[in-house]
Motif scaffolding. Sequence first.
Motif, short mmCIF file in Angstrom:
data_model
loop_
_atom_site.label_atom_id
_atom_site.label_comp_id
_atom_site.label_asym_id
_atom_site.label_seq_id
_atom_site.Cartn_x
_atom_site.Cartn_y
_atom_site.Cartn_z
N ASN A 246 47.96 38.09 32.08
CA ASN A 246 49.14 38.52 31.42
C ASN A 246 48.30 39.66 30.49
O ASN A 246 49.40 40.51 29.98
N PHE A 247 47.25 39.66 29.93
CA PHE A 247 46.77 40.58 29.13
C PHE A 247 46.05 41.81 29.95
O PHE A 247 46.36 43.08 29.76
N TYR A 248 45.46 41.62 31.27
CA TYR A 248 44.89 42.90 31.86
C TYR A 248 45.94 43.18 33.17
O TYR A 248 45.79 44.45 33.70
N GLY A 249 47.00 42.49 33.52
CA GLY A 249 47.78 42.86 34.67
C GLY A 249 47.79 41.68 35.79
O GLY A 249 46.56 41.09 35.98
N GLU A 250 48.71 41.58 36.44
CA GLU A 250 48.92 40.56 37.42
C GLU A 250 47.93 40.56 38.49
O GLU A 250 47.60 39.35 38.87
N HIS A 251 47.27 41.61 39.04
CA HIS A 251 46.29 41.60 39.96
C HIS A 251 44.90 41.62 39.48
O HIS A 251 44.02 41.64 40.39
N PHE A 252 44.73 41.38 38.41
CA PHE A 252 43.43 41.23 37.78
C PHE A 252 42.61 39.91 38.25
O PHE A 252 43.21 39.00 38.44
N ASP A 253 41.49 40.01 38.70
CA ASP A 253 40.67 39.10 39.08
C ASP A 253 40.14 38.29 37.90
O ASP A 253 38.98 38.22 37.43
N ALA A 254 41.09 37.27 37.50
CA ALA A 254 40.82 36.69 36.40
C ALA A 254 39.59 35.50 36.43
O ALA A 254 39.02 35.04 35.82
N CYS A 255 39.50 35.20 37.64
CA CYS A 255 38.55 33.95 37.81
C CYS A 255 37.26 34.56 37.87
O CYS A 255 36.50 33.78 37.14
N ARG A 256 36.93 35.59 38.56
CA ARG A 256 35.39 36.25 38.23
C ARG A 256 35.42 36.62 36.74
O ARG A 256 34.11 36.86 36.14
N TYR A 257 36.56 37.10 36.09
CA TYR A 257 36.36 37.65 34.57
C TYR A 257 35.83 36.40 33.88
O TYR A 257 35.10 36.42 32.97
N MET A 258 36.33 35.33 34.22
CA MET A 258 35.87 34.11 33.57
C MET A 258 34.42 33.61 33.44
O MET A 258 33.72 33.15 32.50
N ASP A 259 33.71 34.11 34.73
CA ASP A 259 32.43 33.87 35.00
C ASP A 259 31.45 34.48 34.12
O ASP A 259 30.28 34.26 33.80
N ARG A 260 32.02 35.63 33.51
CA ARG A 260 31.28 36.39 32.35
C ARG A 260 31.05 35.42 31.18
O ARG A 260 30.12 35.86 30.78
N PHE A 261 32.02 34.47 30.95
CA PHE A 261 31.69 33.86 29.45
C PHE A 261 31.49 32.49 29.78
O PHE A 261 30.72 31.81 28.76
N PHE A 262 31.24 31.86 30.98
CA PHE A 262 30.86 30.57 31.18
C PHE A 262 29.78 30.34 31.97
O PHE A 262 30.00 30.60 33.14
N ASP A 263 28.76 29.81 31.61
CA ASP A 263 27.60 29.52 32.41
C ASP A 263 27.92 28.37 33.13
O ASP A 263 27.34 28.24 34.41
N ILE A 264 28.54 27.30 32.67
CA ILE A 264 28.72 26.29 33.29
C ILE A 264 30.08 25.74 33.04
O ILE A 264 30.76 25.74 32.15
N ARG A 265 30.63 25.36 34.31
CA ARG A 265 32.02 24.49 34.05
C ARG A 265 32.10 23.17 34.71
O ARG A 265 31.45 22.92 35.68
#
Length: 467
Positions: A246-265
């Motif tokens: 919703n912030f960056y756009g519908e086609h933004f790769d949000a899953c890989r973006y999350m990897d920038r912030f979380f070392d472990i899920r």
Amino acid sequence: MKSFELKPTFENLKDTLLNDSIGRFEDVCAFAKILLSMEGSLSLGIDGKWGTGKTFYVKQTKMILDSLNPDSPLYSKDGMDKIRIKVSDFSQQDFQNNSQIITSYYDAWQHDDEEDPILSLLYQIMKDNYNNAKISNKRDWSSILASVAEALSGRNVSDLINNLKGKDLFEAQKEKEELDTIIDKFFKALLQNNGNRLIVFIDELDRCRPTYAVKLLERIKHYFALDSITFVFSVNFRELENTVRNFYGEHFDACRYMDRFFDIRLELVPVDMSKYVLSLGLNWNANMREVVCKEVINQMNFGMRETFRFLQMSKMATYKYTDGGEYENQKRWSYDDGTSNLIAFFVIVPIAIGLRMANTFEYDEFITGKNGEWLNRILTTKDCKWVTNLLLGDNESYTQIDGKTLVSEREKIREVYNAILINQNERAGERMIRIGKAVFVKELKESVFKAIGFVSPYTDYMNENEK
């Protein structure tokens, strides 16, 4: 109407941990051990859908860590000694000599009306560790926090900070130092004489405005990447990824973006729903409605929050009939010893209420007679078999038996669904339809709809213990 909700108050957190009444004690202890063993700058994400007890999980983990640190403001609070004993019994070796961890809990949703999250996050960290700190440390913390406030926008800070600010130890350097340098000094002052590591639990981020959620993640990544800090985010990753899109756009790769912030899920361990229901003072096997409710909760994958709402509403909808004694009274006036009403109020109504919560499309299909699959799914479970046996005629059987007609259980359930929700009585020009021992009258459909809408004569907004 009494609420079944188990809110994350200190007493509820403590009691459910000590009694293991939601079945997560060992899992929470295991997670606390993971946090105690970590080194360096790390960020963990705990993934769980809304209502699955993420807040309980992280707050109970924090409670265990606080119980181990004599410098924690909560160390001496009533019951913390029992937690120390219980976790020590669980794994004495892993929890000894780990008293240098300090913690903080930050509810991001409470602050998402702010322009910048840094100040409120730092203030929450300071507040959570303020009571037991030395006076000199308090002055250092508040002075540095005032510097952060000035660096951000000159905004006013809490009266707590203003009252204790004292001499600003870094006044001469404010203008020439970057914000990250000031923040680094804040944490050095915070950890001095209090602990060697800080664990910050960030909750409810997936409920925040997209601009605030993204800014909080990026601020933490940029300014808080210190070896002495671990961040634990409890989030619904699917919803958080939607927030990022919703912030960056519908086609933004949000899953890989999350990897920038979380070392472990990590995946959140499910609550033991049987234990949870018992902790609410309910009994799965009190009556047929409770048995059906158990199946609805399990098959619709309800979490803690959905479970207490569902139990509350399904009980309220037909309380006078199912719990208030009307079932036994009405049996005398029925054509079938109450069998059809039992199926309507103990089975159909709870399924409909559960579907209305879980999937509105399937709910509409179910109550309009278009899809009876959920009735089949519930009634073919082991604990509900005796209900389908009531649908057999004297010469019918679901298994091959000499002298009896072999019939399909699924077909019998479909006939019941049609009799109640399609009202085949009217199509057949009859007032009643008999299926085995059950006799379905055409008025039963209206009774079911009134119960689902909470306007039935059997609806009660208070149970007998509250009157």
